[in-house]
Design an enzyme around this catalytic site. Sequence first.
Site, short mmCIF file in Angstrom:
data_model
loop_
_atom_site.label_atom_id
_atom_site.label_comp_id
_atom_site.label_asym_id
_atom_site.label_seq_id
_atom_site.Cartn_x
_atom_site.Cartn_y
_atom_site.Cartn_z
N ASP A 142 -5.14 33.30 -5.69
CA ASP A 142 -4.18 33.76 -6.71
C ASP A 142 -3.78 35.24 -6.63
O ASP A 142 -3.77 35.94 -7.66
CB ASP A 142 -4.74 33.46 -8.11
CG ASP A 142 -4.88 31.96 -8.38
OD1 ASP A 142 -4.59 31.15 -7.48
OD2 ASP A 142 -5.29 31.60 -9.49
N HIS A 160 2.13 32.93 -17.73
CA HIS A 160 1.94 33.54 -16.41
C HIS A 160 2.20 32.51 -15.32
O HIS A 160 2.08 31.31 -15.55
CB HIS A 160 0.51 34.08 -16.27
CG HIS A 160 -0.53 33.00 -16.33
ND1 HIS A 160 -1.00 32.48 -17.52
CD2 HIS A 160 -1.16 32.31 -15.35
CE1 HIS A 160 -1.87 31.54 -17.27
NE2 HIS A 160 -1.99 31.38 -15.95
N LYS A 217 -1.94 24.82 -8.01
CA LYS A 217 -2.76 24.24 -9.07
C LYS A 217 -2.18 24.61 -10.42
O LYS A 217 -1.44 25.59 -10.53
CB LYS A 217 -4.21 24.74 -8.94
CG LYS A 217 -4.30 26.25 -9.01
CD LYS A 217 -5.68 26.74 -8.63
CE LYS A 217 -5.76 28.24 -8.72
NZ LYS A 217 -5.51 28.78 -10.07
N CYS A 226 -10.81 31.82 -11.78
CA CYS A 226 -10.48 30.95 -10.64
C CYS A 226 -11.47 31.07 -9.48
O CYS A 226 -11.79 30.05 -8.85
CB CYS A 226 -9.04 31.19 -10.21
SG CYS A 226 -7.91 30.56 -11.47
C1 VGL Z 1 -6.44 32.43 -13.78
C2 VGL Z 1 -6.42 32.47 -16.07
C3 VGL Z 1 -5.37 31.58 -16.09
C4 VGL Z 1 -7.05 32.94 -12.51
C5 VGL Z 1 -5.39 31.53 -13.77
O1 VGL Z 1 -6.36 32.97 -11.47
O2 VGL Z 1 -8.25 33.32 -12.55
N1 VGL Z 1 -6.95 32.88 -14.92
N2 VGL Z 1 -4.87 31.11 -14.94
ZN ZN Z 2 -3.10 29.95 -14.96
#
Ligand code: VGL
Ligand code: ZN
Length: 202
Positions: free
Chosen positions: A8, A81, A106, A151
């Site tokens: 991410d 987000h 995802k 994540c």
């Molecule tokens: C994530 C919160 C919501 C992450 C993704 O990448 O850790 N955290 N969506």
């Molecule tokens: Zn997310």
Amino acid sequence: MKALIIVDIQNDFLAGGPLAVKGGNELIPVINRIQGYFDLVVATQDWHPKEHASFAVNHTNKKLFERTYIEGFEQVLWPAHCVQGTSGSDFSSQLDQSRVEVVFRKGTDRLIDSYSAFYDNRKRRSTGLSGFLKHKNASELFFVGIAGDYCVNYSVRDALEEGFSVSVIEDAVASIDAASFLAIKMDLVDSGVKFLRSDDFL
Ligand code: VGL
Ligand code: ZN
């Protein structure tokens, strides 16, 4: 075979984004520098529809970061987000993607959040990452990226369950809450996860 899993590295989690994680931008040169040490590099991408149930704005009378229940499953309510197709969901332009073979997306199911690179939070759907890595004979996985306490944490736990040898490259991980990542680290070390630093590859 060693595989690097880049979690991410997307604009919305970086400086100026709605869910900017402290220290996130500083990871990118580190991640770029170590990619050459791996036989295989893959990346994950948080990829939500704009109606996603994990967004606080899609609820009435709920606050940001509040914990709630969706169909009986606990859910933290995040700022909107990584909405599909927006620039916030893009990988940072600073990230070297030249060695990234496959991107695993995802969080596409409106009602089910998905922190792990392998399975959604209800363990209903697989991204295919585990089968892909096994097909490629990757047995040692190394995790970097955002967020260490979400994540990366969930991905590492699933990787252990899938039977991989698992390491976290600590100076290439940024967390939403550094204190909670420390507790997570102790727990993961107990479960057999190795914590390394990027210099260990030099
Ligand atoms: C994530 C919160 C919501 C992450 C993704 O990448 O850790 N955290 N969506
Ligand atoms: Zn997310």
